[in-house]
Design a protein around this motif. Sequence first.
Motif, mmCIF file in Angstrom:
data_model
loop_
_atom_site.group_PDB
_atom_site.id
_atom_site.type_symbol
_atom_site.label_atom_id
_atom_site.label_comp_id
_atom_site.label_asym_id
_atom_site.label_seq_id
_atom_site.Cartn_x
_atom_site.Cartn_y
_atom_site.Cartn_z
ATOM 1 N N VAL A 173 14.384 -76.200 53.821
ATOM 2 C CA VAL A 173 13.390 -76.962 54.581
ATOM 3 C C VAL A 173 12.029 -76.290 54.486
ATOM 4 N N HIS A 174 11.990 -74.970 54.654
ATOM 5 C CA HIS A 174 10.701 -74.270 54.561
ATOM 6 C C HIS A 174 10.102 -74.424 53.172
ATOM 7 N N LEU A 175 10.933 -74.267 52.138
ATOM 8 C CA LEU A 175 10.441 -74.372 50.765
ATOM 9 C C LEU A 175 9.805 -75.736 50.512
ATOM 10 N N LEU A 176 10.483 -76.812 50.963
ATOM 11 C CA LEU A 176 9.977 -78.154 50.688
ATOM 12 C C LEU A 176 8.814 -78.530 51.609
ATOM 13 N N GLU A 177 8.859 -78.097 52.862
ATOM 14 C CA GLU A 177 7.722 -78.378 53.744
ATOM 15 C C GLU A 177 6.480 -77.628 53.272
ATOM 16 N N ASP A 178 6.662 -76.407 52.794
ATOM 17 C CA ASP A 178 5.530 -75.641 52.262
ATOM 18 C C ASP A 178 4.992 -76.297 50.999
ATOM 19 N N TRP A 179 5.884 -76.787 50.142
ATOM 20 C CA TRP A 179 5.489 -77.483 48.913
ATOM 21 C C TRP A 179 4.687 -78.733 49.266
ATOM 22 N N ARG A 180 5.198 -79.533 50.187
ATOM 23 C CA ARG A 180 4.498 -80.754 50.609
ATOM 24 C C ARG A 180 3.140 -80.423 51.218
ATOM 25 N N ALA A 181 3.089 -79.417 52.102
ATOM 26 C CA ALA A 181 1.821 -79.051 52.740
ATOM 27 C C ALA A 181 0.796 -78.595 51.710
ATOM 28 N N SER A 182 1.251 -77.845 50.697
ATOM 29 C CA SER A 182 0.330 -77.391 49.648
ATOM 30 C C SER A 182 -0.281 -78.581 48.911
ATOM 31 N N MET A 183 0.550 -79.573 48.588
ATOM 32 C CA MET A 183 0.038 -80.733 47.863
ATOM 33 C C MET A 183 -0.841 -81.613 48.742
ATOM 34 N N LEU A 184 -0.552 -81.692 50.031
ATOM 35 C CA LEU A 184 -1.406 -82.488 50.922
ATOM 36 C C LEU A 184 -2.770 -81.818 51.107
ATOM 37 N N ARG A 185 -2.804 -80.484 51.070
ATOM 38 C CA ARG A 185 -4.105 -79.802 51.145
ATOM 39 C C ARG A 185 -4.930 -80.057 49.894
ATOM 40 N N HIS A 186 -4.258 -80.356 48.792
ATOM 41 C CA HIS A 186 -4.925 -80.611 47.509
ATOM 42 C C HIS A 186 -4.366 -81.924 46.952
ATOM 43 N N PRO A 187 -4.834 -83.079 47.445
ATOM 44 C CA PRO A 187 -4.183 -84.369 47.126
ATOM 45 C C PRO A 187 -4.121 -84.712 45.641
ATOM 46 N N TRP A 188 -4.952 -84.111 44.815
ATOM 47 C CA TRP A 188 -4.925 -84.359 43.372
ATOM 48 C C TRP A 188 -3.697 -83.751 42.712
ATOM 49 N N SER A 189 -3.050 -82.795 43.381
ATOM 50 C CA SER A 189 -1.993 -82.026 42.725
ATOM 51 C C SER A 189 -0.709 -82.825 42.528
ATOM 52 N N ALA A 190 -0.329 -83.665 43.497
ATOM 53 C CA ALA A 190 0.947 -84.393 43.384
ATOM 54 C C ALA A 190 0.939 -85.381 42.217
ATOM 55 N N PRO A 191 -0.093 -86.227 42.057
ATOM 56 C CA PRO A 191 -0.090 -87.115 40.884
ATOM 57 C C PRO A 191 -0.197 -86.371 39.560
ATOM 58 N N LEU A 192 -0.794 -85.173 39.589
ATOM 59 C CA LEU A 192 -1.005 -84.422 38.348
ATOM 60 C C LEU A 192 0.253 -83.690 37.903
ATOM 61 N N LEU A 193 1.075 -83.257 38.850
ATOM 62 C CA LEU A 193 2.203 -82.383 38.541
ATOM 63 C C LEU A 193 3.161 -82.933 37.484
ATOM 64 N N PRO A 194 3.567 -84.215 37.550
ATOM 65 C CA PRO A 194 4.561 -84.679 36.564
ATOM 66 C C PRO A 194 4.083 -84.641 35.115
ATOM 67 N N SER A 195 2.782 -84.587 34.893
ATOM 68 C CA SER A 195 2.274 -84.663 33.520
ATOM 69 C C SER A 195 1.780 -83.327 32.983
ATOM 70 N N ARG A 196 1.923 -82.258 33.774
ATOM 71 C CA ARG A 196 1.377 -80.976 33.352
ATOM 72 C C ARG A 196 2.481 -79.998 32.966
ATOM 73 N N ALA A 197 2.076 -78.902 32.322
ATOM 74 C CA ALA A 197 3.006 -77.814 32.036
ATOM 75 C C ALA A 197 3.517 -77.247 33.354
ATOM 76 N N LEU A 198 4.801 -76.923 33.394
ATOM 77 C CA LEU A 198 5.382 -76.327 34.593
ATOM 78 C C LEU A 198 5.101 -74.831 34.568
ATOM 79 N N GLY A 199 4.254 -74.398 35.495
ATOM 80 C CA GLY A 199 3.852 -72.997 35.544
ATOM 81 C C GLY A 199 4.819 -72.139 36.327
ATOM 82 N N PRO A 200 4.542 -70.829 36.403
ATOM 83 C CA PRO A 200 5.474 -69.907 37.053
ATOM 84 C C PRO A 200 5.717 -70.191 38.522
ATOM 85 N N ASN A 201 4.727 -70.706 39.232
ATOM 86 C CA ASN A 201 4.927 -70.946 40.666
ATOM 87 C C ASN A 201 5.875 -72.112 40.923
ATOM 88 N N ILE A 202 5.698 -73.233 40.223
ATOM 89 C CA ILE A 202 6.604 -74.365 40.450
ATOM 90 C C ILE A 202 7.985 -74.044 39.870
#
Length: 231
Positions: A103-132
């Motif tokens: 729950v913490h992992l996914l809530e933190d993931w969601r909160a990170s993307m909501l703070r940066h709304p461009w990130s969620a639509p961008l993620l599926p088309s980008r290289a998967l980096g070390p953090n994700i």
Amino acid sequence: MAARRSGAQNRRPQGKKTIPAPRGEPPLSLERIVATAIELLDAGGTAGLTMRGLADRLGSGVMSLYWHVDNKEKVFDLALDAVLAYREPPQHVEAHDWRKDIVHLLEDWRASMLRHPWSAPLLPSRALGPNILGRLELMSRTLSKAGVADADLNVAIWSLWNYVMGATITRASFDRSEDDMAAAQQRLTGLVAPTIERSRLLLDNDWDGVFRNGLDFLLDGFVPRGAAVTR
């Protein structure tokens, strides 16, 4: 998952790598480039990031950027992975509780993307980096220890990926006023015994609560509450 690449040529200049910073500006570094790119993305979305605009914000020349990044596509990759860095739970969170960890992992993931709304639509088309990738590995290990069979891990992980991505994009892009939702709720009275009218679906704006409770439904499907946990 293959990432789409732009095919842009490596435009990194050749020769000495020491570039003096403009007077009054801190030295140009990869960390500063990424941090400034995130500022531009937060302000204008993906369309708001250009190498010229980034250079101007940094107070440098465009060619100076290419000492540190090959092209704009690399900037996108680095900025995206930077905002997806995992934040450890507070020290008071109980250890070795797989559900709380997930729950913490996914809530933190969601909160990170909501703070940066461009990130969620961008993620599926980008290289998967070390953090994700680190998040996915942590999710896999936690679910495995909770008793999810190896044969079911991929289904569990992609189901949680789809859930957090869908919930985040919906929340970030949902553009309806309270008046719009109230009017739609009122229109439901013309339907025959609508269940969503009884539940007041269109007036429920508890986005965080819906996300958390829906996550519990999913996790119960993987490992029911009270099930034995393997260590």
